[in-house]
Design an enzyme around this catalytic site. Structure first.
Site, mmCIF file in Angstrom:
data_model
loop_
_atom_site.group_PDB
_atom_site.id
_atom_site.type_symbol
_atom_site.label_atom_id
_atom_site.label_comp_id
_atom_site.label_asym_id
_atom_site.label_seq_id
_atom_site.Cartn_x
_atom_site.Cartn_y
_atom_site.Cartn_z
ATOM 1 N N GLY A 88 0.755 -1.242 0.000
ATOM 2 C CA GLY A 88 0.000 0.000 0.000
ATOM 3 C C GLY A 88 0.782 1.287 0.000
ATOM 4 O O GLY A 88 0.206 2.359 -0.222
ATOM 5 N N GLU A 103 3.949 -6.905 1.813
ATOM 6 C CA GLU A 103 3.513 -7.220 0.443
ATOM 7 C C GLU A 103 3.536 -5.976 -0.441
ATOM 8 O O GLU A 103 2.509 -5.585 -1.011
ATOM 9 C CB GLU A 103 2.086 -7.789 0.469
ATOM 10 C CG GLU A 103 1.898 -9.043 1.277
ATOM 11 C CD GLU A 103 0.425 -9.423 1.434
ATOM 12 O OE1 GLU A 103 -0.460 -8.659 0.987
ATOM 13 O OE2 GLU A 103 0.160 -10.473 2.013
ATOM 14 N N PRO A 104 4.677 -5.323 -0.585
ATOM 15 C CA PRO A 104 4.695 -4.111 -1.409
ATOM 16 C C PRO A 104 4.611 -4.458 -2.894
ATOM 17 O O PRO A 104 5.214 -5.427 -3.355
ATOM 18 C CB PRO A 104 6.067 -3.501 -1.092
ATOM 19 C CG PRO A 104 6.924 -4.691 -0.780
ATOM 20 C CD PRO A 104 6.016 -5.688 -0.096
ATOM 21 N N GLY A 105 3.864 -3.672 -3.631
ATOM 22 C CA GLY A 105 3.815 -3.829 -5.077
ATOM 23 C C GLY A 105 4.340 -2.566 -5.728
ATOM 24 O O GLY A 105 5.494 -2.461 -6.148
ATOM 25 N N CYS A 121 -12.055 4.129 -29.446
ATOM 26 C CA CYS A 121 -13.300 4.839 -29.757
ATOM 27 C C CYS A 121 -14.133 5.127 -28.522
ATOM 28 O O CYS A 121 -15.289 4.694 -28.432
ATOM 29 C CB CYS A 121 -14.104 4.013 -30.744
ATOM 30 S SG CYS A 121 -13.071 3.410 -32.064
ATOM 31 N N GLU A 122 -13.579 5.759 -27.551
ATOM 32 C CA GLU A 122 -14.384 6.300 -26.449
ATOM 33 C C GLU A 122 -13.613 7.435 -25.797
ATOM 34 O O GLU A 122 -12.384 7.420 -25.760
ATOM 35 C CB GLU A 122 -14.795 5.220 -25.448
ATOM 36 C CG GLU A 122 -13.713 4.338 -24.916
ATOM 37 C CD GLU A 122 -14.310 3.232 -24.026
ATOM 38 O OE1 GLU A 122 -14.724 3.572 -22.917
ATOM 39 O OE2 GLU A 122 -14.359 2.066 -24.460
HETATM 40 N N1 LLP Z 1 -1.391 -7.038 -0.837
HETATM 41 C C1 LLP Z 1 -2.698 -7.143 -1.157
HETATM 42 C C2 LLP Z 1 -3.529 -8.130 -0.457
HETATM 43 C C3 LLP Z 1 -3.232 -6.319 -2.168
HETATM 44 O O1 LLP Z 1 -4.526 -6.432 -2.473
HETATM 45 C C4 LLP Z 1 -2.401 -5.385 -2.830
HETATM 46 C C5 LLP Z 1 -2.931 -4.519 -3.876
HETATM 47 C C6 LLP Z 1 -1.045 -5.329 -2.457
HETATM 48 C C7 LLP Z 1 -0.585 -6.166 -1.454
HETATM 49 C C8 LLP Z 1 -0.070 -4.397 -3.103
HETATM 50 O O2 LLP Z 1 -0.411 -3.066 -2.912
HETATM 51 P P1 LLP Z 1 0.582 -1.900 -3.365
HETATM 52 O O3 LLP Z 1 1.819 -2.016 -2.499
HETATM 53 O O4 LLP Z 1 0.912 -2.087 -4.793
HETATM 54 O O5 LLP Z 1 -0.178 -0.662 -3.120
HETATM 55 N N2 LLP Z 1 -4.825 -1.235 -9.816
HETATM 56 C C9 LLP Z 1 -4.678 -0.233 -8.786
HETATM 57 C C10 LLP Z 1 -4.042 -0.774 -7.530
HETATM 58 C C11 LLP Z 1 -4.754 -1.986 -6.958
HETATM 59 C C12 LLP Z 1 -4.108 -2.555 -5.745
HETATM 60 C C13 LLP Z 1 -4.768 -3.826 -5.347
HETATM 61 N N3 LLP Z 1 -4.169 -4.498 -4.249
HETATM 62 C C14 LLP Z 1 -3.898 0.958 -9.347
HETATM 63 O O6 LLP Z 1 -3.527 0.926 -10.523
HETATM 64 O O7 LLP Z 1 -3.690 1.955 -8.655
#
Ligand code: LLP
Length: 419
Positions: free
Chosen positions: A239, A273-275, A344-345
């Protein structure tokens, strides 16, 4: 901090110029920088070095196996949410004992695969899922290692579509009910409770919601310990936000300090769980201008990337920086334009009234901070092929996902006999 810089007037990914890549790969394409991925991972790793934490990269942010492996060789695990992501993590060489399986709706088949693979933990989000997992584990003669995802009812103060920790959201088990569910879980012979888990949302640029959630987790652990039923681990989700514009985001060190202050003395092993924070700034989407069109009231820069390639602006009104690959003169006049794709939108708009230096047909532009939730959210809408992904390392590059041909795209379809 990233490794996309102008050199001799041309935007480079590390030591590779993006105009050279565009000539070799064709546009549009995603380009990722290894040095940036490595830097972000190390910064987070250093920030939590004293915390006994396993960093499980949230594969949904960028699931290219070359990206996963780049992080994996540095020690990252993976947080996956589907059979496909689990298979990708394994294909990228992530050891099962560093893989967490999250998600609100795991199918029986996915639970079976997770149990058979023997991953670090399966995060359960409801009582029916707990029962299903118990049955799956027993049918395999195993015990499933489980994290119980709780919903701490905290407002993450981010976009509504990516808020997950409010009680009206579909995620997790209401935190006040957690002790009851946990007590029940302990009676299930196929379940080994290893962790409490929580994830309150994505792109958080304010640390207070983390503080609030972590305090609730702390209270919960203290309460469960008093009952003698506290699991040894805490999974804190992801997050942490990244800067998309000039507004700063909290640093990994600030984030780690919040973890330390609220949970550091509990002695729990942590999972993160960083993304986005690992991959967001490590990627750009490169596109070519097809036309510049002067409309009745505004000018449109029509480029060859579209909402199917990068959906974040259309879906979340997200801001992505737009830069010309050929550096603009410092004194170049900037005029407001709408940067749009060919779909087309009207939602196929990357930026409205963005002040940009003059752009002309065939110019290359990049959309910044596109490494997270860019390629992974792309689709073939308008029968546009998924765009290639290129990974750069120093002066090397490799196409790590090829552009499908139209024949390949059509090959999965067939006509029924009556046509
Ligand atoms: N762990 C869980 C259980 C999650 O659902 C998520 C993201 C993460 C970790 C990683 O979160 P992060 O560190 O990346 O914030 N498509 C959206 C973001 C959706 C995130 C969903 N869950 C966007 O493009 O902003």
């Amino acid at each position: 901090m990233n490794h996309f810089h102008y050199r001799d007037g041309v935007l480079h990914a590390e030591d590779v110029s993006l105009d050279r890549l565009a000539a070799e790969v064709g546009t549009p394409f995603y380009c990722y920088s290894t040095a940036t991925l490595e830097r972000h991972f190390r910064v987070l790793q250093d920030a939590v070095a004293d915390l006994d934490a396993t960093i499980c990269f949230a594969v949904k942010a960028n699931s290219n196996i070359a990206v996963i492996r780049t992080l994996g060789v540095l020690g990252a695990g993976a947080d996956v949410v589907s059979e496909g992501e689990l298979r990708r993590a394994l294909a990228a060489g992530i050891p099962p004992e560093r893989i967490v399986f999250s998600g609100v709706g795991k199918t029986r088949r996915e639970l079976e695969l997770a149990v058979d693979t023997g991953i670090l933990q399966i995060n359960v989000e409801s009582e029916p899922e707990l029962e299903a997992l118990n049955a799956v584990a027993l049918s395999r003669g195993k015990r499933a290692v489980v994290g119980l995802r709780v919903n701490p009812d905290v407002d993450a103060n981010t976009h509504a579509k990516i808020t997950t920790g409010r009680k009206e959201n579909k995620f997790g088990i209401e935190w006040t009910r957690a002790p009851q569910v946990l007590r029940h879980a302990r009676t299930l012979p196929g379940i080994e409770l290893a962790s409490i888990a929580s994830h309150i949302g994505s792109q958080l640029t304010d640390l207070q919601p983390f503080r609030d959630a972590f305090r609730r987790l702390r209270d919960l652990i203290v309460m469960l310990r008093a009952d003698g039923i506290a699991p040894p681990r805490l999974d804190l989700g992801g997050g942490l936000g990244v800067p998309y514009d000039e507004r700063p985001a909290p640093s990994p060190a600030d984030y780690a300090a919040v973890i330390r202050q609220n949970l550091g003395d509990l002695g729990c092993r942590l999972i993160l769980e960083p993304g986005r924070m690992l991959v967001g700034n490590a990627g750009v989407l490169v596109s070519r201008v097809i036309y510049v069109k002067d409309g009745a009231t505004r000018s449109f820069v029509v480029c060859d990337a579209a909402m199917n390639d990068l959906i974040r602006p259309a879906m979340y009104d997200a801001y992505h920086e737009i830069l010309p690959v050929a550096q603009a003169a410092p004194d170049a006049a900037r005029h407001p334009v709408d940067v749009v794709g060919p779909i087309c939108e009207s939602g196929d708009t990357f930026a409205r009234q963005r002040a940009l230096p003059p752009l002309a047909k065939d110019d290359l532009i990049v959309f910044g901070t596109a490494g997270a939730y860019g390629a992974t959210m792309s689709s073939t809408y308008n029968s546009r092929p998924l765009v290639p992904e290129v990974l750069v390392k120093g002066d090397h590059f490799a196409v790590v996902r090829a552009r499908p041909t139209y024949d390949e795209m059509l090959a999965l379809e067939s006509l029924p006999t009556w046509l």
